[in-house]
Design an enzyme around this catalytic site. Structure first.
Site, PDB file in Angstrom:
ATOM      1  CB  SER A   1      -4.175  36.275  -6.700  1.00 14.82           C
ATOM      2  OG  SER A   1      -3.185  35.577  -5.587  1.00 14.82           O
TER       3      SER A   1
ATOM      4  CE1 TYR B   1      -2.158  40.950  -4.333  1.00 11.48           C
ATOM      5  CE2 TYR B   1      -2.396  38.712  -3.927  1.00 11.48           C
ATOM      6  CZ  TYR B   1      -1.875  39.480  -4.851  1.00 11.48           C
ATOM      7  OH  TYR B   1      -1.677  39.193  -6.119  1.00 11.48           O
TER       8      TYR B   1
HETATM    9  N1  LIG Z   1       3.802  38.157  -8.930  1.00 14.78           N
HETATM   10  C1  LIG Z   1       2.995  37.329  -8.443  1.00 14.78           C
HETATM   11  O1  LIG Z   1       3.212  36.482  -7.514  1.00 14.78           O
HETATM   12  C2  LIG Z   1       1.160  37.191  -8.673  1.00 14.78           C
HETATM   13  C3  LIG Z   1       0.738  36.153  -8.029  1.00 14.78           C
HETATM   14  C4  LIG Z   1      -0.756  36.336  -8.543  1.00 14.78           C
HETATM   15  C5  LIG Z   1      -1.232  37.569  -8.731  1.00 14.78           C
HETATM   16  N2  LIG Z   1      -0.745  38.311  -9.218  1.00 14.78           N
HETATM   17  C6  LIG Z   1      -1.213  39.613  -9.869  1.00 14.78           C
HETATM   18  O2  LIG Z   1      -0.825  39.914 -11.158  1.00 14.78           O
HETATM   19  C7  LIG Z   1      -1.077  41.226 -11.408  1.00 14.78           C
HETATM   20  C8  LIG Z   1       0.307  41.726 -11.944  1.00 14.78           C
HETATM   21  O3  LIG Z   1       1.382  41.556 -10.649  1.00 14.78           O
HETATM   22  P1  LIG Z   1       3.031  41.669 -11.125  1.00 14.78           P
HETATM   23  O4  LIG Z   1       3.433  40.420 -10.482  1.00 14.78           O
HETATM   24  O5  LIG Z   1       3.294  41.445 -12.591  1.00 14.78           O
HETATM   25  O6  LIG Z   1       3.399  43.004 -10.494  1.00 14.78           O
HETATM   26  P2  LIG Z   1       4.249  44.128 -10.937  1.00 14.78           P
HETATM   27  O7  LIG Z   1       4.563  45.009  -9.651  1.00 14.78           O
HETATM   28  O8  LIG Z   1       5.654  43.656 -11.371  1.00 14.78           O
HETATM   29  O9  LIG Z   1       3.532  44.992 -11.816  1.00 14.78           O
HETATM   30  C9  LIG Z   1       2.098  45.376 -11.526  1.00 14.78           C
HETATM   31  C10 LIG Z   1       1.985  46.755 -12.742  1.00 14.78           C
HETATM   32  O10 LIG Z   1       0.983  47.439 -12.144  1.00 14.78           O
HETATM   33  C11 LIG Z   1       0.995  48.903 -12.248  1.00 14.78           C
HETATM   34  N3  LIG Z   1       0.222  49.579 -11.208  1.00 14.78           N
HETATM   35  C12 LIG Z   1       0.143  49.527  -9.921  1.00 14.78           C
HETATM   36  N4  LIG Z   1      -0.626  50.424  -9.370  1.00 14.78           N
HETATM   37  C13 LIG Z   1      -1.279  50.742 -10.333  1.00 14.78           C
HETATM   38  C14 LIG Z   1      -2.316  51.996 -10.503  1.00 14.78           C
HETATM   39  N5  LIG Z   1      -2.858  52.522  -9.519  1.00 14.78           N
HETATM   40  N6  LIG Z   1      -2.636  52.163 -11.926  1.00 14.78           N
HETATM   41  C15 LIG Z   1      -2.213  51.763 -13.072  1.00 14.78           C
HETATM   42  N7  LIG Z   1      -1.162  50.820 -12.893  1.00 14.78           N
HETATM   43  C16 LIG Z   1      -0.734  50.167 -11.592  1.00 14.78           C
HETATM   44  C17 LIG Z   1       2.527  48.824 -11.736  1.00 14.78           C
HETATM   45  O11 LIG Z   1       3.022  50.282 -11.980  1.00 14.78           O
HETATM   46  C18 LIG Z   1       3.253  47.835 -12.599  1.00 14.78           C
HETATM   47  O12 LIG Z   1       3.598  48.282 -13.720  1.00 14.78           O
HETATM   48  C19 LIG Z   1      -1.288  41.958 -10.284  1.00 14.78           C
HETATM   49  O13 LIG Z   1      -2.767  42.039 -10.201  1.00 14.78           O
HETATM   50  C20 LIG Z   1      -0.911  40.883  -9.277  1.00 14.78           C
HETATM   51  O14 LIG Z   1      -1.858  41.320  -7.869  1.00 14.78           O
HETATM   52  C21 LIG Z   1       0.651  38.412  -9.117  1.00 14.78           C
END
Ligand SMILES: NC(=O)c1ccc[n+]([C@@H]2O[C@H](COP(=O)([O-])OP(=O)(O)OC[C@H]3O[C@@H](n4cnc5c(N)ncnc54)[C@H](O)[C@@H]3O)[C@@H](O)[C@H]2O)c1
Length: 255
Positions: free
Chosen positions: A146, A159
């Site tokens: 991130s 985070y």
């Molecule tokens: N959305 C944002 O703004 C953003 C920004 C920067 C980084 N990210 C990173 O991108 C990645 C995806 O985020 P997203 O926004 O798509 O989130 P999201 O919540 O839409 O998807 C995350 C997925 O991870 C799965 N998950 C959670 N805990 C788990 C576990 N213990 N074991 C297996 N699966 C698990 C969830 O069930 C979900 O399907 C994450 O690592 C997040 O930190 C997101």
């Protein structure tokens, strides 16, 4: 399903592939002809993503996995080998957010949950993916960090710590395994329109609006825009890119 060049026949594992960015990566890779292993704690959603890919003529299996659990992560990697006989790329994307608070106000429970999933989860994935790729003499891994892995962010303490850890793990893995033909990189998105973003800012619309106002492109990113960067880093087109933390942030960290 018509495959575009690049991933035809390649076996690719995506954690957290049931929703958000992970799902966008899975869909993009399926369109490019990859054979997929989708891992998530959400069984219903994960099965349904895999089924949609198969219906469209692609190859995908779902494996119920909690990335905090070493045995389950090992079984997840074994599923790729049992199903496709190899593991060409892995996208370690599963992650969670927390409620927004100043550092001193967090409880230990929140701290441990976030480090367990976001940081230990990525390490466990690397631990089980790397030996397979070393045996093959090639492989490519992309970790979802991130912009919070590169700079501080008020109210996101645990985070931020977990994502700085992911960038550190990525760089160290790249240094250790590059000579064995395995590349390890990270993608660092800013705010992306997913369920995680909605959840973390539900009670703080003011912050969500401020994020957009302060962003050079005056908008959120879309999951598909992050997927493009992930897929490029996975692909042979990025054959000399290793240990890199690639921002997909509309210029946010350029300020
Ligand atoms: N959305 C944002 O703004 C953003 C920004 C920067 C980084 N990210 C990173 O991108 C990645 C995806 O985020 P997203 O926004 O798509 O989130 P999201 O919540 O839409 O998807 C995350 C997925 O991870 C799965 N998950 C959670 N805990 C788990 C576990 N213990 N074991 C297996 N699966 C698990 C969830 O069930 C979900 O399907 C994450 O690592 C997040 O930190 C997101």
């Amino acid at each position: 399903m018509t495959a575009r060049a690049g991933f035809a026949g390649k076996a690719v594992l995506v954690t957290g592939g049931a929703s958000g960015i992970g799902r966008a990566v899975v869909e993009r890779l399926a369109a490019d002809g990859a054979r997929l292993v989708i891992a998530d704690i959400l069984a219903g959603e994960g099965e349904s993503v895999a089924e949609q890919i198969r219906q469209a003529g692609g190859e995908a299996v779902f494996v119920h996995t909690d990335v905090r659990n070493g045995d389950q992560v090992q079984a997840m990697v074994a599923t790729a080998l049992d199903t496709y006989g190899r593991l060409d790329c892995a996208v370690n994307n599963a992650g969670v957010e927390h409620g927004l608070q100043a550092l001193a106000d967090f409880g230990e429970e929140d701290w441990e949950r976030v480090q367990d999933i976001n940081l230990k989860g990525v390490w466990l994935c690397l631990k089980h993916e790397l030996p397979v790729m070393v045996r093959q003499g090639q492989g490519s891994i992309v970790n979802l960090a991130s912009v919070a892995g590169l700079v501080g962010a008020p109210l996101f303490g645990p985070y931020v710590a977990s994502k700085h850890g992911v960038v550190g793990l990525t760089r160290t893995a790249a240094l250790e395994y590059g000579r064995m033909g395995v590349r390890v990189n990270a993608v660092c998105p800013s705010a992306i329109r997913t369920e995680m973003f909605e959840r973390s800012l539900t009670d703080r619309r003011d912050l969500a609006e401020k994020l957009v106002r302060n962003s050079p492109m005056r908008r959120l990113g879309e999951p598909a825009e992050v997927a493009e960067a992930v897929v490029w880093l996975c692909s042979d087109a990025a054959s000399f890119v290793n240990g890199h933390a690639l921002t997909v942030d509309g210029g946010m960290t350029a300020q």
